[in-house]
Design an enzyme around this catalytic site. Structure first.
Site, PDB file in Angstrom:
ATOM      1  N   THR A  27      74.201  46.332  77.973  1.00 15.60           N
ATOM      2  CA  THR A  27      75.130  46.940  79.019  1.00 15.60           C
ATOM      3  C   THR A  27      75.667  45.731  79.822  1.00 15.60           C
ATOM      4  O   THR A  27      75.211  44.431  79.638  1.00 15.60           O
ATOM      5  CB  THR A  27      74.230  47.784  79.793  1.00 15.60           C
ATOM      6  OG1 THR A  27      73.286  46.986  80.582  1.00 15.60           O
ATOM      7  CG2 THR A  27      73.702  48.804  79.080  1.00 15.60           C
ATOM      8  N   VAL A  62      70.215  44.062  80.475  1.00 15.56           N
ATOM      9  CA  VAL A  62      70.877  44.360  81.561  1.00 15.56           C
ATOM     10  C   VAL A  62      71.070  43.109  82.459  1.00 15.56           C
ATOM     11  O   VAL A  62      70.156  42.295  82.450  1.00 15.56           O
ATOM     12  CB  VAL A  62      69.564  45.523  82.243  1.00 15.56           C
ATOM     13  CG1 VAL A  62      70.300  46.031  83.583  1.00 15.56           C
ATOM     14  CG2 VAL A  62      69.057  46.415  81.560  1.00 15.56           C
ATOM     15  N   VAL A  88      67.162  40.144  80.302  1.00 11.70           N
ATOM     16  CA  VAL A  88      68.019  40.113  81.602  1.00 11.70           C
ATOM     17  C   VAL A  88      69.404  39.272  81.262  1.00 11.70           C
ATOM     18  O   VAL A  88      68.998  38.239  80.455  1.00 11.70           O
ATOM     19  CB  VAL A  88      67.082  39.599  82.804  1.00 11.70           C
ATOM     20  CG1 VAL A  88      68.126  39.007  84.122  1.00 11.70           C
ATOM     21  CG2 VAL A  88      66.127  40.215  83.101  1.00 11.70           C
ATOM     22  N   LYS A  89      70.678  39.763  81.347  1.00 11.44           N
ATOM     23  CA  LYS A  89      71.521  39.101  81.207  1.00 11.44           C
ATOM     24  C   LYS A  89      71.917  38.191  82.555  1.00 11.44           C
ATOM     25  O   LYS A  89      71.930  38.708  83.724  1.00 11.44           O
ATOM     26  CB  LYS A  89      72.867  39.989  81.136  1.00 11.44           C
ATOM     27  CG  LYS A  89      72.966  40.464  79.619  1.00 11.44           C
ATOM     28  CD  LYS A  89      73.994  41.578  79.615  1.00 11.44           C
ATOM     29  CE  LYS A  89      74.910  41.286  78.444  1.00 11.44           C
ATOM     30  NZ  LYS A  89      76.163  42.402  78.215  1.00 11.44           N
ATOM     31  N   ILE A  90      72.384  36.933  82.441  1.00 13.73           N
ATOM     32  CA  ILE A  90      72.740  35.960  83.163  1.00 13.73           C
ATOM     33  C   ILE A  90      74.071  35.412  82.718  1.00 13.73           C
ATOM     34  O   ILE A  90      74.165  34.821  81.972  1.00 13.73           O
ATOM     35  CB  ILE A  90      71.749  34.908  83.702  1.00 13.73           C
ATOM     36  CG1 ILE A  90      70.158  35.477  84.140  1.00 13.73           C
ATOM     37  CG2 ILE A  90      72.136  33.676  84.598  1.00 13.73           C
ATOM     38  CD1 ILE A  90      70.058  35.915  85.204  1.00 13.73           C
TER      39      ILE A  90
END
Ligand code: E4P
Length: 226
Positions: A27, A62, A88-90
């Site tokens: 996402t 996310v 976790v998307k960074i």
């Protein structure tokens, strides 16, 4: 089939999960907004928990919603604590090229035991550095690369090669799919996963000539009788 679904829509995710053809979900804030998420980080956490439970143990990516370094770290910890399958998307850097995002990626992976999907990348060289910082996944935006006039497959071939040569653990995700054809093209080029919007999966499955063939079989089966 190395395919992720690029969606925050629970019904669509469940539909393709039941078919056994997706291996994870990705996402981003744009997708979650389109799929009806509101209410800030609380809203994101609530939808993420539902998706994470639905697809467990498959991974759900996310994204954090800030580029403030402290807030990014706090959000990353908050998101990762929702479920063990959350990644976790960074983004590779901030909106003005702020490079400290790589520090955050490195710290989350090496000190906080949080899996990171480094995202919003347009070149093999960005992905290589994110992989060196320790990211578990590196996301190259194929369609956007093509929109800039470069061939994403060339970037994928080179990225696949350097990650192997230097024994880096990062898995390559190619997102930003624009055509059904992209999926096979990018997997052949060396992507570990292609993340696709739901309508592309339907486009991969349903073929007009298959429809006609199935109709013919059913008509002739009816003529054979019971
Ligand atoms: C990938 O991780 C991204 O969420 C997504 O594929 C970006 O696609 P877009 O270029 O269509 O926004």
């Amino acid at each position: 089939m190395p395919i992720f679904l690029d969606s925050g829509n629970l019904k669509e995710i469940e539909k393709y999960l039941k078919m056994g053809i997706i291996r994870g979900v990705t996402t981003n804030p744009t997708i979650l907004l389109k799929d009806g998420v509101r209410g800030g980080m609380q809203g994101i956490k609530e939808r993420s928990l539902k998706i994470a439970r639905l697809i467990e143990p498959l991974p759900l990516s996310v994204e954090v919603t800030t580029n403030d370094l402290l807030q990014m770290r706090l959000q990353a910890q908050e998101l990762a604590s929702i479920a063990s399958n959350i990644v976790v998307k960074i983004t590779i850097h901030g909106p003005n090229g702020e490079m400290q995002n790589l520090e955050v990626i490195h710290e989350l992976e090496s000190e906080r035991n949080i899996r990171v999907n480094a995202t919003a990348m347009m070149s093999a060289q960005q992905c290589l550095l994110a992989a060196m910082a320790g990211a578990s996944y590196v996301s190259l935006f194929g369609g956007r690369v093509a929109n800039m006039g470069y061939n994403p497959s060339d970037e994928i071939v080179r990225l696949h090669k350097v990650l192997n040569v230097f024994n880096l653990k990062a898995k390559i995700i190619i997102g930003s799919t624009r055509e059904v054809l992209n999926v096979i093209e990018w997997l052949v080029a060396g992507a570990d996963f292609v993340t696709v919007a739901p309508h592309f999966l339907e486009g991969m499955i349903v073929h007009p000539y298959s429809k006609e063939t199935v109709r013919q079989f059913l008509e002739d089966a009816a003529k054979i009788g019971n």
